[in-house]
Design an enzyme around this catalytic site. Structure first.
Site, PDB file in Angstrom:
ATOM      1  N   PRO A   1       2.881   4.598  -0.606  1.00 18.61           N
ATOM      2  CA  PRO A   1       2.640   5.511   0.522  1.00 18.61           C
ATOM      3  C   PRO A   1       1.179   5.669   0.933  1.00 18.61           C
ATOM      4  O   PRO A   1       0.875   6.489   1.783  1.00 18.61           O
ATOM      5  CB  PRO A   1       3.206   6.830   0.004  1.00 18.61           C
ATOM      6  CG  PRO A   1       2.997   6.771  -1.469  1.00 18.61           C
ATOM      7  CD  PRO A   1       3.194   5.330  -1.856  1.00 18.61           C
TER       8      PRO A   1
ATOM      9  N   CYS B   1       2.527  -0.576 -12.151  1.00 22.09           N
ATOM     10  CA  CYS B   1       2.732   0.661 -12.905  1.00 22.09           C
ATOM     11  C   CYS B   1       3.843   0.454 -13.930  1.00 22.09           C
ATOM     12  O   CYS B   1       4.624   1.357 -14.211  1.00 22.09           O
ATOM     13  CB  CYS B   1       3.050   1.836 -11.973  1.00 22.09           C
ATOM     14  SG  CYS B   1       4.512   1.602 -10.947  1.00 22.09           S
TER      15      CYS B   1
ATOM     16  N   LYS C   1      -3.784   4.597  -2.795  1.00 25.99           N
ATOM     17  CA  LYS C   1      -4.913   3.742  -3.200  1.00 25.99           C
ATOM     18  C   LYS C   1      -5.759   3.351  -1.991  1.00 25.99           C
ATOM     19  O   LYS C   1      -6.990   3.284  -2.094  1.00 25.99           O
ATOM     20  CB  LYS C   1      -4.394   2.506  -3.935  1.00 25.99           C
ATOM     21  CG  LYS C   1      -3.681   2.824  -5.248  1.00 25.99           C
ATOM     22  CD  LYS C   1      -3.258   1.554  -5.968  1.00 25.99           C
ATOM     23  CE  LYS C   1      -2.404   1.886  -7.187  1.00 25.99           C
ATOM     24  NZ  LYS C   1      -1.068   2.415  -6.813  1.00 25.99           N
TER      25      LYS C   1
ATOM     26  N   ALA D   1       0.774  -1.240   0.000  1.00 29.15           N
ATOM     27  CA  ALA D   1       0.000   0.000   0.000  1.00 29.15           C
ATOM     28  C   ALA D   1       0.809   1.295   0.000  1.00 29.15           C
ATOM     29  O   ALA D   1       0.315   2.317  -0.476  1.00 29.15           O
ATOM     30  CB  ALA D   1      -0.942   0.014   1.207  1.00 29.15           C
TER      31      ALA D   1
END
Length: 437
Positions: A262, A378, A265, A260
């Site tokens: 920083p 990503c 999301k 998770a």
């Protein structure tokens, strides 16, 4: 030498990058200590990131105009030449004479007085040549030099996708892009927040792609903005917001975000759930868990931020309705934000797919029957994306694919997002569901 000038600071940063560093961390640290005005901070950021974005292009120009081979030049002198050339090629706000003269002065300030004449000669020769750059005719070689990307990565991308898609990604990596903000709908509406921004003289507008998202063309010094400090929004690229939308958490769900930090999301997931339910946000490093906690506190969100190794099953975790498995990756989708990734040695990322697969397998064990999991990265590397989730489905017959992003014309349970799709970073999404018992 007293107070360091903006250009001297950029040179120090470039020299640090030559010894391996994270560009965003190095820049933030330097600016924090600098005492520079907003104008100087902007100049430093633009020049530093711009040179990282165009590193191979600038080295190519140096090799054409230098009387000495590039590998025989002092590293600091090479960086001074890159700074001068970048200003000549890409910064209209700097005159040609200033770009040359400041580079010569910088060489002397940095103890490279003997190279000052050489720096002057190369830059002035480039100007006399009309500042023209002629790239090789070979299409792959041209892509690598024009958009400054390692030949190895260009070939990899062209192998995974079309030449046109590869050029689209690389062109976007050197193009100014929007900043996307996620509105904290638990505190303020998009309409009200836009009004507050406008009152501060900051131009923003509603994003038409997804709810509670606004976009800004230019937005520096975010953390100093009062609206940020009040927890009305967090900065989050549109691709990450779409990831949370695809997960589609509902109020009172139990959601686990396994990688998770920083925390962006996890914040958006909590907001989508209207603050009702349970969100567990994990990271393997304590300092990054603290980042999640601080962000949640600023936004006024209730999130369980815990230290956890995503590869190892945690018997203390509850069964979840939704799981986000946003795994560590090579990051080739975010090369315009982290330009040094364009020069990655692909051998250093060869083990990532196995790590990602292990995390996905562990994540799946937390899922309730009928629960859904989003696997995301990503990066735009099929080895880390399609191949990982396809392998999982082949080896886990109690999971099925779930179609996603159909409203955007996507077909199937996977989608690779390119910058040309929505004007955001590159991203990969895949969604699966666990069979009902």
């Amino acid at each position: 030498m007293g107070v360091k000038s903006p250009r001297f600071t950029v040179l120090e940063l470039l020299n640090k990058m030559d010894k391996q560093a994270y560009s965003n961390i190095a820049l933030d640290s330097a600016l924090e200590k600098s005492g520079f005005s907003d104008i100087d901070r902007s100049f430093v950021s633009r020049l530093f990131y711009g040179i990282l974005e165009r590193r191979l292009t600038l080295e190519f120009v140096i090799s054409v105009y230098s009387s000495k081979p590039l590998h025989k030049l002092d590293a600091s002198v090479v960086n001074i030449l890159k700074m001068g050339l970048y200003q000549l090629l890409y910064m209209d706000s700097v005159t040609d004479s200033a770009a040359v003269n400041e580079s010569v002065i910088l060489a002397k300030q940095y103890g490279k007085t003997s190279a000052a004449g050489f720096v002057n000669a190369v830059l002035r020769s480039f100007i006399r040549g009309g500042k023209e750059v002629t790239f090789p005719e070979d299409s792959v070689e041209r892509l690598g030099l024009e958009y400054s990307c390692s030949p190895e990565l260009v070939k990899k991308l062209c192998g995974d996708y079309s030449f046109e898609q590869t050029e689209d990604l690389l062109k976007a990596s050197v193009t100014p892009h929007k900043t996307f903000l996620r509105v904290n709908n638990l505190k303020i509406s998009s309409k009200k927040l836009i009004s507050e921004f406008n009152a501060l003289g900051i131009s923003v507008k509603v994003c038409s792609i997804t709810d509670n998202c606004i976009e800004a063309e230019k937005f520096g010094g975010v953390e100093r903005c009062e609206l940020f400090q009040q927890g009305f929004f967090h900065v989050q690229d549109l691709s990450s917001q779409l990831c949370c939308k695809v997960l589609s958490p509902r109020s009172n769900d139990t959601v686990i975000d396994l990688c998770a930090a920083p925390g962006g999301k996890a914040f958006t997931i909590t907001e989508i759930m209207d603050g009702r339910g349970k969100v567990i946000a994990c990271d393997i490093h304590s300092n990054r868990v603290n980042l999640i906690k601080k962000g949640a506190e600023r936004l006024g969100l209730l999130i369980d931020a815990v230290k956890n190794d995503a590869k190892i099953f945690n018997k203390n975790f509850p069964q979840a309705d939704k799981i986000l498995c946003d795994v560590p990756c090579s990051g080739f989708g975010v090369i315009r934000s982290k330009p040094e990734l364009k020069y990655t040695d692909l051998k250093t990322i060869s083990r990532l797919p196995e790590v990602q697969y292990d995390i996905l397998c562990t994540a799946s064990k937390y899922l309730k029957p009928g629960g859904e999991l989003v696997y995301s990265t990503c990066t735009l590397n099929r080895d880390e994306n399609d191949n990982v989730i396809d392998r999982f489905l082949n080896e886990h017959k109690n999971f099925m694919p779930v179609n996603i992003m159909e409203e955007y014309g996507n077909k199937g349970y996977k989608m690779t997002i390119f910058p040309s799709n929505f004007g955001c970073e590159g991203f990969f999404l895949g969604k699966i569901r666990k069979d009902e018992l």
